[in-house]
Design an enzyme around this catalytic site. Structure first.
Site, PDB file in Angstrom:
ATOM      1  N   GLN A 183      -4.797  -1.438   9.397  1.00 19.89           N
ATOM      2  CA  GLN A 183      -4.711  -2.767   8.796  1.00 19.89           C
ATOM      3  C   GLN A 183      -5.342  -3.806   9.722  1.00 19.89           C
ATOM      4  O   GLN A 183      -5.054  -3.845  10.922  1.00 19.89           O
ATOM      5  CB  GLN A 183      -3.225  -3.112   8.514  1.00 19.89           C
ATOM      6  CG  GLN A 183      -3.017  -4.410   7.760  1.00 19.89           C
ATOM      7  CD  GLN A 183      -3.590  -4.406   6.349  1.00 19.89           C
ATOM      8  OE1 GLN A 183      -3.683  -3.378   5.698  1.00 19.89           O
ATOM      9  NE2 GLN A 183      -3.993  -5.566   5.870  1.00 19.89           N
TER      10      GLN A 183
ATOM     11  N   ASP B  98     -11.038   2.859   3.560  1.00 19.85           N
ATOM     12  CA  ASP B  98     -11.365   1.430   3.425  1.00 19.85           C
ATOM     13  C   ASP B  98     -12.864   1.216   3.183  1.00 19.85           C
ATOM     14  O   ASP B  98     -13.274   0.136   2.757  1.00 19.85           O
ATOM     15  CB  ASP B  98     -10.987   0.685   4.711  1.00 19.85           C
ATOM     16  CG  ASP B  98      -9.659  -0.053   4.615  1.00 19.85           C
ATOM     17  OD1 ASP B  98      -9.337  -0.537   3.519  1.00 19.85           O
ATOM     18  OD2 ASP B  98      -8.962  -0.141   5.642  1.00 19.85           O
TER      19      ASP B  98
ATOM     20  N   LYS C 266       0.844  -1.204   0.000  1.00 18.47           N
ATOM     21  CA  LYS C 266       0.000   0.000   0.000  1.00 18.47           C
ATOM     22  C   LYS C 266       0.878   1.252   0.000  1.00 18.47           C
ATOM     23  O   LYS C 266       0.632   2.208  -0.735  1.00 18.47           O
ATOM     24  CB  LYS C 266      -0.958  -0.017   1.211  1.00 18.47           C
ATOM     25  CG  LYS C 266      -2.054  -1.068   1.063  1.00 18.47           C
ATOM     26  CD  LYS C 266      -2.893  -1.262   2.320  1.00 18.47           C
ATOM     27  CE  LYS C 266      -3.847  -2.449   2.109  1.00 18.47           C
ATOM     28  NZ  LYS C 266      -4.721  -2.716   3.256  1.00 18.47           N
TER      29      LYS C 266
HETATM   30  N1  GUN Z   1      -6.993  -6.815   5.934  1.00 21.13           N
HETATM   31  C1  GUN Z   1      -7.318  -7.586   4.879  1.00 21.13           C
HETATM   32  N2  GUN Z   1      -7.893  -6.824   3.902  1.00 21.13           N
HETATM   33  C2  GUN Z   1      -7.921  -5.563   4.377  1.00 21.13           C
HETATM   34  C3  GUN Z   1      -8.376  -4.330   3.828  1.00 21.13           C
HETATM   35  O1  GUN Z   1      -8.896  -4.233   2.711  1.00 21.13           O
HETATM   36  N3  GUN Z   1      -8.224  -3.236   4.624  1.00 21.13           N
HETATM   37  C4  GUN Z   1      -7.666  -3.299   5.856  1.00 21.13           C
HETATM   38  N4  GUN Z   1      -7.575  -2.188   6.569  1.00 21.13           N
HETATM   39  N5  GUN Z   1      -7.229  -4.431   6.393  1.00 21.13           N
HETATM   40  C5  GUN Z   1      -7.358  -5.556   5.650  1.00 21.13           C
END
Ligand code: GUN
Length: 283
Positions: free
Chosen positions: A96, A119, A52
């Site tokens: 996350q 998100d 990311k």
């Molecule tokens: N963990 C697995 N997929 C995601 C996601 O799309 N966003 C976040 N914040 N954590 C995750």
């Protein structure tokens, strides 16, 4: 012969479009900053967070990194989120998941300011998707819609079946397909006669979290199949929720694992970040 839907290529196209958009925004004095919070050092989460941050750097978004220890308390995390909520420099906040067990994920998600929830997990954004108003949408299902549109797959009027009902994928996926005028059915662990339902699907989205569960016996001849799963098999190779070898010859188009849905999630996170300062950043 079936088409392999190339998520790597499509996500790259979107990132190029966003990179151009970000450059124009910069000329107008608009910069974008994403705060990324990771608690603990789960190896998979570290890879996702690293990817990311790399994507941010690539398209010209600033990223701030908060790496907190495994034993962080809920109060400490909530205080950081509140501080970032109040920081005008920060446009987006990403925590996350999963979080360590002493922390209530729901509480953390609901503490993120909805206008910084890139998100798309906050109840306000989920509610907005449900009633068709503006808001951030969860990145993976948003990416799947882009995969379908950019591969020339018509959604309107089609029988769309989603397997899985998670808050992150299954439920927002069903709502997005409905928004695109699909006829939508959601299957889950308590569904009876699942094959009868999936065999009606023109578009089948599989997000069950079980390696190679879905084979040709679940698929209507010529269907479009989207595989959200990612697992490492006993042979150390990555595979999805769909048994690609068995399923693919019966489809008209299918996403591979890796290189299908996965890269789209990050591209759409970047899309959400850019849309925090600009409406409709890509077609
Ligand atoms: N963990 C697995 N997929 C995601 C996601 O799309 N966003 C976040 N914040 N954590 C995750």
């Amino acid at each position: 012969m079936y088409q392999i839907i190339d998520g790597k290529k499509i996500s790259q196209e979107i990132k190029e479009e966003l990179k151009e958009k970000v450059a124009v925004l910069k000329e107008q004095g608009k910069t974008i900053c994403l705060a990324v919070i990771q608690v603990g050092n789960d190896p998979a989460s570290s890879v996702y967070v690293g990817n990311k941050k790399k994507a941010c750097a690539y398209i010209g978004i600033e990223s701030q990194s908060y790496e907190l220890p495994e034993e962080t308390t809920q109060q400490e995390l909530l205080e950081l989120v509140q501080r970032l909520n109040a920081d005008d420099k920060v446009n987006g906040i990403l925590v996350q998941l999963p979080l360590p067990k002493q922390i209530d994920e729901g509480k953390v998600i609901q503490t993120i300011a909805p206008e910084k929830d890139v998100d798309g997990f906050h109840e306000k954004n989920v509610g907005a998707l449900c009633v068709g108003s503006k808001g951030y949408v969860s990145c993976t299902p948003l990416g799947i819609i882009q995969l379908l549109k950019r591969s020339g797959v018509e959604i309107a009027g089609k029988n769309c079946v989603v397997i899985g009902r998670s808050n992150i994928v299954g439920k927002p996926m069903a709502l997005l397909l409905l928004r695109e005028n699909g006829t939508v059915t959601v299957c889950h662990s308590r569904t009876q006669n699942m094959k009868e339902i999936t065999k009606q699907a023109d578009i089948l989205v599989v997000a069950v979290g079980k390696p190679k569960l879905i084979d040709d016996t679940y698929i209507k001849e010529g269907a479009v199949v989207i595989d959200v799963g990612i697992h490492r098999g006993a042979d150390n190779k990555l595979c999805g929720d769909v048994d690609f070898e068995k399923a693919a010859p019966h489809t008209s188009a299918i996403t591979p694992v890796p290189g299908g849905v996965g890269p789209m999630t990050i591209a759409m996170l970047m899309y959400n970040c850019v849309s925090s300062v600009s409406e409709n950043p890509v077609p």
